[in-house]
Motif scaffolding. Sequence first.
Motif, PDB file in Angstrom:
ATOM      1  N   ALA A  15      64.628  43.456  89.242  1.00 24.75           N
ATOM      2  CA  ALA A  15      63.898  42.452  88.732  1.00 24.75           C
ATOM      3  C   ALA A  15      64.453  42.456  87.224  1.00 24.75           C
ATOM      4  N   GLU A  17      63.795  42.557  83.851  1.00 27.66           N
ATOM      5  CA  GLU A  17      62.733  43.238  82.882  1.00 27.66           C
ATOM      6  C   GLU A  17      62.369  42.398  81.714  1.00 27.66           C
ATOM      7  N   ILE A  20      59.972  39.649  82.942  1.00 30.41           N
ATOM      8  CA  ILE A  20      58.500  40.201  82.900  1.00 30.41           C
ATOM      9  C   ILE A  20      58.019  40.397  81.775  1.00 30.41           C
ATOM     10  N   GLU A  42      49.766  39.932  87.663  1.00 27.79           N
ATOM     11  CA  GLU A  42      50.718  40.698  88.282  1.00 27.79           C
ATOM     12  C   GLU A  42      51.696  39.849  89.222  1.00 27.79           C
ATOM     13  N   LYS A  46      55.635  39.135  88.164  1.00 28.74           N
ATOM     14  CA  LYS A  46      56.622  39.722  89.149  1.00 28.74           C
ATOM     15  C   LYS A  46      57.445  38.770  89.598  1.00 28.74           C
ATOM     16  N   GLY A  49      60.165  38.033  87.003  1.00 29.49           N
ATOM     17  CA  GLY A  49      61.094  39.064  87.112  1.00 29.49           C
ATOM     18  C   GLY A  49      62.021  38.933  88.063  1.00 29.49           C
ATOM     19  N   PRO A 260      61.161  35.132  96.098  1.00 34.93           N
ATOM     20  CA  PRO A 260      60.007  35.953  96.580  1.00 34.93           C
ATOM     21  C   PRO A 260      60.029  35.876  98.096  1.00 34.93           C
ATOM     22  N   ASP A 284      61.363  44.892  94.378  1.00 30.02           N
ATOM     23  CA  ASP A 284      60.883  43.873  93.447  1.00 30.02           C
ATOM     24  C   ASP A 284      60.531  42.278  93.835  1.00 30.02           C
ATOM     25  N   PHE A 287      56.171  40.688  98.374  1.00 31.44           N
ATOM     26  CA  PHE A 287      54.707  40.694  98.274  1.00 31.44           C
ATOM     27  C   PHE A 287      54.150  40.688  99.631  1.00 31.44           C
ATOM     28  N   LEU A 306      53.197  49.356  97.230  1.00 29.11           N
ATOM     29  CA  LEU A 306      52.865  48.160  97.217  1.00 29.11           C
ATOM     30  C   LEU A 306      51.185  48.112  97.557  1.00 29.11           C
TER      31      LEU A 306
END
Length: 359
Positions: A15, A17, A20, A42, A46, A49, A260, A284, A287, A306
């Motif tokens: 990711a 950073e 983020i 969050e 994410k 990122g 994602p 990273d 989900f 996770l």
Amino acid sequence: MGAILEETLKHIKAADEEAIQKAWNRLDNLTKPIGSLGELEEIAAKVSGITGKIHNKINKKTVVIMSADNGVYEEGISNNTQDTTVIVTNNFTKGITGVCILAKHVDSDITVVDIGVKEDFNHPKIINKKIMYGTNNIAKEPAMTREQAIQAIEVGIDIVDNLVKEGYDLLGTGEMGVGNTTTSAAVFSVLSGISPDVVVGKGSGLTEEQLINKKRVVQKAIEINSPDRDDIIDVLAKVGGLDIAGLCGCFLGAAKNRIPIVIDGFISSAAALCAYRLNNNVKDFIFPSHLSAEPGAAYMMEELGLSPMLNLRMRLGEGSGCPLAFSIIEAALCAMNNMATFEEATLNKECYVDIREKK
């Protein structure tokens, strides 16, 4: 290792950073108490990122469903007849299954892939990527060859590459295959070192006696095939399934393309764990949608490090948890994009109240 897989693993980076941190700077200055949107914050950070951008919007989303049969069905580990795989895969094209209805509700498409069903399809809505007509019985021999496992992973990568070219920027993972809670439990038991007695569940609704048999079958499969837990492809080839391997490729492909991707339940979690073990940076981009009712699901989340967004006692599979997660992800991005910061709010003096000063 296949060339496509090897190249994909090389291109998966962690990711961003810096993005983020910028996302958190904005989130902490929105007109709300710091952290008060909890997991939504969050999620928004994410996604930043993943994309490298502070403001993100989902343009097109789909649930990728891998359909495949499993030879271990012969061992009496399911209450469903094996033709259920064919029937439900056909029903996906009619838009009448659980995942189809939930996907429509959130304006998501579905992408159906035949990666190993025992029968052939002739339908434009089913992508033919068949590697074999169902796997071998893992209680007697390896599910497939190492080459077939790699081929299945590369199918998933290829599917994602094509979806990204078509403009999809949020993916879900689903599956259809009678017996795949058995194969996913076997894969997870090997990778985690946790006994089948703990991680094997009732799947489609087994009796206690059938559950004992299912645990025995998984244990037997592991003993007979002796998969190397440090070699993910060996594990998939020996005790896995084509659907799991294909979904593993989807997670790798999403990470490579920096979009994602959502886990549905226990089976796609097993695929996600395989992808994560192949390249830790994959985490990273993942989900988890909900906590599956399968007993191994919580342990699976621990292995991945996770936390699922929801716990609705769902165990349908198909990718049915993904549309629910899609709506939550989009809500998180909506809040990030449309809420004002305290500084922006000062432009409208009449409604400005600095709640950070409230105790």
